[in-house]
Design a protein around this motif. Structure first.
Motif, PDB file in Angstrom:
ATOM      1  N   ARG A  60       0.816  -1.223   0.000  1.00  0.00           N
ATOM      2  CA  ARG A  60       0.000   0.000   0.000  1.00  0.00           C
ATOM      3  C   ARG A  60       0.848   1.271   0.000  1.00  0.00           C
ATOM      4  O   ARG A  60       0.585   2.203  -0.746  1.00  0.00           O
ATOM      5  N   PHE A  61       1.872   1.322   0.873  1.00  0.00           N
ATOM      6  CA  PHE A  61       2.571   2.584   1.090  1.00  0.00           C
ATOM      7  C   PHE A  61       3.944   2.689   0.429  1.00  0.00           C
ATOM      8  O   PHE A  61       4.459   3.783   0.271  1.00  0.00           O
ATOM      9  N   VAL A  62       4.529   1.570   0.050  1.00  0.00           N
ATOM     10  CA  VAL A  62       5.844   1.608  -0.602  1.00  0.00           C
ATOM     11  C   VAL A  62       5.690   1.337  -2.097  1.00  0.00           C
ATOM     12  O   VAL A  62       6.100   2.140  -2.940  1.00  0.00           O
ATOM     13  N   MET A  63       5.073   0.195  -2.438  1.00  0.00           N
ATOM     14  CA  MET A  63       4.931  -0.163  -3.851  1.00  0.00           C
ATOM     15  C   MET A  63       3.979   0.790  -4.580  1.00  0.00           C
ATOM     16  O   MET A  63       4.184   1.098  -5.746  1.00  0.00           O
ATOM     17  N   HIS A  64       2.930   1.234  -3.891  1.00  0.00           N
ATOM     18  CA  HIS A  64       2.012   2.222  -4.466  1.00  0.00           C
ATOM     19  C   HIS A  64       2.373   3.617  -3.982  1.00  0.00           C
ATOM     20  O   HIS A  64       1.549   4.534  -4.069  1.00  0.00           O
ATOM     21  N   GLY A  65       3.573   3.763  -3.489  1.00  0.00           N
ATOM     22  CA  GLY A  65       4.097   5.048  -3.028  1.00  0.00           C
ATOM     23  C   GLY A  65       5.385   5.371  -3.735  1.00  0.00           C
ATOM     24  O   GLY A  65       5.459   5.389  -4.958  1.00  0.00           O
ATOM     25  N   PHE A  66       6.456   5.539  -2.928  1.00  0.00           N
ATOM     26  CA  PHE A  66       7.716   6.024  -3.494  1.00  0.00           C
ATOM     27  C   PHE A  66       8.444   5.015  -4.384  1.00  0.00           C
ATOM     28  O   PHE A  66       9.319   5.404  -5.152  1.00  0.00           O
ATOM     29  N   LEU A  67       8.071   3.721  -4.346  1.00  0.00           N
ATOM     30  CA  LEU A  67       8.670   2.751  -5.269  1.00  0.00           C
ATOM     31  C   LEU A  67       7.699   2.319  -6.372  1.00  0.00           C
ATOM     32  O   LEU A  67       7.827   1.245  -6.948  1.00  0.00           O
ATOM     33  N   TRP A  68       6.728   3.189  -6.667  1.00  0.00           N
ATOM     34  CA  TRP A  68       5.799   2.920  -7.756  1.00  0.00           C
ATOM     35  C   TRP A  68       6.555   2.674  -9.062  1.00  0.00           C
ATOM     36  O   TRP A  68       6.133   1.882  -9.900  1.00  0.00           O
ATOM     37  N   TYR A  69       7.684   3.327  -9.220  1.00  0.00           N
ATOM     38  CA  TYR A  69       8.510   3.154 -10.417  1.00  0.00           C
ATOM     39  C   TYR A  69       8.797   1.667 -10.679  1.00  0.00           C
ATOM     40  O   TYR A  69       8.813   1.225 -11.818  1.00  0.00           O
ATOM     41  N   LEU A  70       9.036   0.905  -9.610  1.00  0.00           N
ATOM     42  CA  LEU A  70       9.311  -0.527  -9.766  1.00  0.00           C
ATOM     43  C   LEU A  70       8.028  -1.363  -9.913  1.00  0.00           C
ATOM     44  O   LEU A  70       8.051  -2.433 -10.505  1.00  0.00           O
ATOM     45  N   HIS A  71       6.941  -0.882  -9.362  1.00  0.00           N
ATOM     46  CA  HIS A  71       5.708  -1.661  -9.313  1.00  0.00           C
ATOM     47  C   HIS A  71       4.774  -1.372 -10.495  1.00  0.00           C
ATOM     48  O   HIS A  71       3.928  -2.206 -10.844  1.00  0.00           O
ATOM     49  N   GLU A  72       4.944  -0.229 -11.127  1.00  0.00           N
ATOM     50  CA  GLU A  72       4.020   0.231 -12.167  1.00  0.00           C
ATOM     51  C   GLU A  72       3.845  -0.781 -13.298  1.00  0.00           C
ATOM     52  O   GLU A  72       2.728  -1.020 -13.765  1.00  0.00           O
ATOM     53  N   ASP A  73       4.936  -1.411 -13.714  1.00  0.00           N
ATOM     54  CA  ASP A  73       4.818  -2.346 -14.841  1.00  0.00           C
ATOM     55  C   ASP A  73       4.048  -3.615 -14.479  1.00  0.00           C
ATOM     56  O   ASP A  73       3.655  -4.386 -15.347  1.00  0.00           O
ATOM     57  N   HIS A  74       3.793  -3.819 -13.208  1.00  0.00           N
ATOM     58  CA  HIS A  74       2.956  -4.943 -12.797  1.00  0.00           C
ATOM     59  C   HIS A  74       1.478  -4.627 -13.073  1.00  0.00           C
ATOM     60  O   HIS A  74       0.690  -5.528 -13.356  1.00  0.00           O
ATOM     61  N   HIS A  75       1.111  -3.359 -12.994  1.00  0.00           N
ATOM     62  CA  HIS A  75      -0.266  -2.937 -13.273  1.00  0.00           C
ATOM     63  C   HIS A  75      -0.477  -2.606 -14.745  1.00  0.00           C
ATOM     64  O   HIS A  75      -1.599  -2.669 -15.228  1.00  0.00           O
ATOM     65  N   GLN A  76       0.576  -2.219 -15.414  1.00  0.00           N
ATOM     66  CA  GLN A  76       0.498  -1.856 -16.827  1.00  0.00           C
ATOM     67  C   GLN A  76       1.498  -2.726 -17.577  1.00  0.00           C
ATOM     68  O   GLN A  76       2.588  -2.290 -17.917  1.00  0.00           O
ATOM     69  N   LYS A  77       1.117  -3.963 -17.790  1.00  0.00           N
ATOM     70  CA  LYS A  77       2.001  -5.000 -18.333  1.00  0.00           C
ATOM     71  C   LYS A  77       2.610  -4.597 -19.664  1.00  0.00           C
ATOM     72  O   LYS A  77       1.914  -4.153 -20.563  1.00  0.00           O
ATOM     73  N   GLY A  78       3.907  -4.775 -19.748  1.00  0.00           N
ATOM     74  CA  GLY A  78       4.627  -4.539 -20.989  1.00  0.00           C
ATOM     75  C   GLY A  78       5.053  -5.858 -21.605  1.00  0.00           C
ATOM     76  O   GLY A  78       4.666  -6.932 -21.144  1.00  0.00           O
ATOM     77  N   PRO A  79       5.876  -5.793 -22.627  1.00  0.00           N
ATOM     78  CA  PRO A  79       6.339  -7.028 -23.268  1.00  0.00           C
ATOM     79  C   PRO A  79       7.355  -7.766 -22.387  1.00  0.00           C
ATOM     80  O   PRO A  79       8.002  -7.168 -21.540  1.00  0.00           O
ATOM     81  N   GLY A  80       7.457  -9.055 -22.602  1.00  0.00           N
ATOM     82  CA  GLY A  80       8.456  -9.850 -21.900  1.00  0.00           C
ATOM     83  C   GLY A  80       7.924 -10.530 -20.659  1.00  0.00           C
ATOM     84  O   GLY A  80       6.863 -10.198 -20.141  1.00  0.00           O
ATOM     85  N   PHE A  81       8.680 -11.491 -20.193  1.00  0.00           N
ATOM     86  CA  PHE A  81       8.296 -12.295 -19.033  1.00  0.00           C
ATOM     87  C   PHE A  81       8.577 -11.567 -17.723  1.00  0.00           C
ATOM     88  O   PHE A  81       7.785 -11.609 -16.795  1.00  0.00           O
ATOM     89  N   PHE A  82       9.725 -10.902 -17.640  1.00  0.00           N
ATOM     90  CA  PHE A  82      10.129 -10.252 -16.400  1.00  0.00           C
ATOM     91  C   PHE A  82       9.596  -8.829 -16.323  1.00  0.00           C
ATOM     92  O   PHE A  82       9.352  -8.181 -17.337  1.00  0.00           O
ATOM     93  N   GLU A  83       9.412  -8.377 -15.070  1.00  0.00           N
ATOM     94  CA  GLU A  83       8.948  -7.023 -14.788  1.00  0.00           C
ATOM     95  C   GLU A  83       9.939  -6.378 -13.827  1.00  0.00           C
ATOM     96  O   GLU A  83      10.610  -7.076 -13.075  1.00  0.00           O
TER      97      GLU A  83
END
Length: 156
Positions: free
Chosen positions: A24-47
């Motif tokens: 809630r507070f880290v992944m959807h907060g200041f580390l959203w940069y790392l978590h964003e591609d989990h909500h907005q899937k891009g190409p490839g297997f890894f995120e």
């Protein structure tokens, strides 16, 4: 020995709360940069989001390693509890929910249906604000109710 098992199990349970808070507070907060591609899937297997596996593994590894080196076994138990939760997270989130590894593609189990529904509701929000269902293993009552309602409708 029983004490160490209880510490491991207690740590496992506490990790659900830590996961909720971190999500809630880290992944959807200041580390959203790392978590964003989990909500907005891009190409490839890894995120980039996969970095959180490493981030959570570090305290587990340190507890197990340093606890073992210094013969402080309650610290080893904490590390083991974190590691067990990490394994459960991998199994539930990556295999059962997102099916990144195709092992459990169909299930009539109520818990699995409820946890998938809760996670679907979490992912309906594509940005970091206004999210819901940040936990992983504990499913809120409203999602259980949704699954029961769907099952009742299917029986009719």
């Amino acid at each position: 020995m029983l004490t160490y098992i209880l510490i491991t199990l207690a740590t496992f349970c506490i990790m659900e709360g830590i996961t909720w808070l971190t999500h809630r507070f880290v992944m959807h907060g200041f580390l959203w940069y790392l978590h964003e591609d989990h909500h907005q899937k891009g190409p490839g297997f890894f995120e980039k989001n996969d970095a959180f596996f490493v981030i959570f593994a570090i305290p587990s590894w340190l507890c197990i390693m340093l606890g073992s080196m210094n013969q402080v076994y309650w610290v080893v138990s904490i590390g083991a509890g974190i590691a067990l939760y990490g394994f459960a997270y991998f199994l539930v989130h990556e295999i059962i929910i997102h099916q990144r590894i195709k092992l459990f593609t169909r299930s009539n189990n109520r818990y699995i249906k409820a946890i998938r529904w809760a996670h679907k509701m979490h992912h309906k929000h594509l940005d970091k604000e206004e999210g819901e269902s940040f936990g992983m293993l504990i499913v809120a009552k409203k999602y259980w109710d949704k699954v029961r309602k769907d099952e009742m409708l299917q029986r009719k």
